[in-house]
Design an enzyme around this catalytic site. Structure first.
Site, PDB file in Angstrom:
ATOM      1  CB  CYS A 106      -0.958   0.004   1.192  1.00  0.00           C
ATOM      2  SG  CYS A 106      -0.204  -0.488   2.755  1.00  0.00           S
TER       3      CYS A 106
ATOM      4  CG  HIS B   1      -0.776   3.861   4.818  1.00  0.00           C
ATOM      5  ND1 HIS B   1      -1.491   3.591   5.963  1.00  0.00           N
ATOM      6  CD2 HIS B   1      -0.370   2.656   4.317  1.00  0.00           C
ATOM      7  CE1 HIS B   1      -1.520   2.277   6.151  1.00  0.00           C
ATOM      8  NE2 HIS B   1      -0.857   1.692   5.177  1.00  0.00           N
TER       9      HIS B   1
END
Length: 340
Positions: A133, A246
């Site tokens: 990711c 994130h």
């Protein structure tokens, strides 16, 4: 003759990424003829909603993939290691979200905005790997810069949400916050230390070189996706008490002279990127702003005053969407458009 609709299997359907697969397939109107939701014994038998109907979650087994065109996998690396080759043997093209096959030289590692042509390599093993990711959001932002100025070095520090460690980690953060507000001790079971009101400079286990597996994934995957092992990458991965999205502080050095203004202009035209960069007005990407959205958000774009040809930037994206499920569905869309 090209099919109008496809049989799609989701392995790990009840996990956070599996649930996101379902949502995105519906949102993007993926042509699903039949959907097979697959999970472990613990989750088999539950029902999940798709397209206005309830679908039964079945037990993942060797027989699950007969007649399946595309398999979206996020069941954990050991399970993918066992079942992805079996699915491929049954004629299913697997898009695997785990780390199991990413560095396999016979498995393409794909981010559609960056290296869509690599998808053609799926025919070797019937498997396409979804990158980590953190790697995905970084390379989406860096690809246009690399093409124009050639990046020779990347220094990245990540600030990764607990959803990257799964549903249990999200629940742990929630319970720890509740406990601490009620003057009780916060229990630690999923993550290495307490995550509530804390930052953990460890994601995954440590390797002999002092880096964690997560950090080395970013190093190795970036070089593979860009097809350039000469790019120097160093990473520090940190878990922060955020539920979803994130963030990354990224510093790059380029071969050709570069300016912040040129980088902003490039990124404003880049596919999958939204530039949010007006610090005087308090505009810069934040995790809460990216939740549920598809884009990679970039801000704080500025000249690195310590080196020639250096740029600093701040990159934020929803790790469950672009960092996992969306990227995989985009790969599946290219598969049915150009290959299946």
């Amino acid at each position: 003759m090209k099919k109008k609709a496809y049989t799609v299997a989701i392995a790990g359907a009840t996990g956070v990424v599996g649930q996101e697969f379902l949502k995105i397939l519906q949102e993007r109107k993926f042509p699903v003829k039949e959907l097979r939701l697959l999970a472990s014994e613990r989750s088999a038998g539950v029902k999940m909603e798709f397209g206005g109907k309830e679908e039964l979650v079945r037990l993942l087994s060797e027989e699950s993939f007969e007649g399946v065109d595309i398999g979206l996998f996020s069941p954990g690396a050991p399970v993918s290691a066992l079942y992805a080759p079996k699915a491929a043997k049954a004629g299913c093209v697997v898009v695997d979200n785990t780390s199991q096959f990413r560095m396999d030289p016979d498995v393409p590692l794909v981010v559609p905005e960056v290296n869509p042509g690599a998808i053609a390599g799926y025919k070797k093993k019937g498997i396409i790997a979804n990158p980590n990711c953190s790697t995905i959001q970084m390379v989406v932002a860096l690809k246009p810069i690399h093409d124009a100025f050639r990046i020779k070095r990347i220094v990245v520090s990540t600030y990764q949400s607990v959803s990257g460690a799964g549903k249990e980690a999200m629940e742990e953060l929630s319970m720890q916050v509740k406990s601490l507000f009620n003057m009780m001790e916060a229990e630690v079971e999923v993550l290495p230390h307490r995550i509530a009101f804390n930052c953990l400079p460890q994601i995954d286990s440590f390797l002999e070189n002092g880096y964690t597996k997560e950090e080395m994934k970013m190093v190795n995957e970036t070089q593979k996706i860009f097809g350039d092992s000469s790019i120097k990458v160093t990473a520090t991965a940190v878990r922060v008490p955020v539920f979803v999205s994130h963030s990354e502080s990224v510093n790059i050095e380029t071969e050709k002279p570069v300016t912040a203004a040129k980088v902003k202009a490039l990124l404003k035209k880049a596919p999958g990127v939204v530039v949010a960069d007006d610090p005087k007005k308090g505009l810069y990407p934040m995790p809460i702003d990216a939740v549920g959205l598809d884009a990679v958000f970039v801000g704080r774009i500025r000249q690195d005053i310590s080196v020639p040809n250096g740029i600093n930037m701040w990159i934020v994206s929803d790790n469950l969407r672009k960092g996992a499920a969306l990227n995989a569905v985009q790969i599946a869309e290219l598969l049915i458009k150009d290959y299946l």
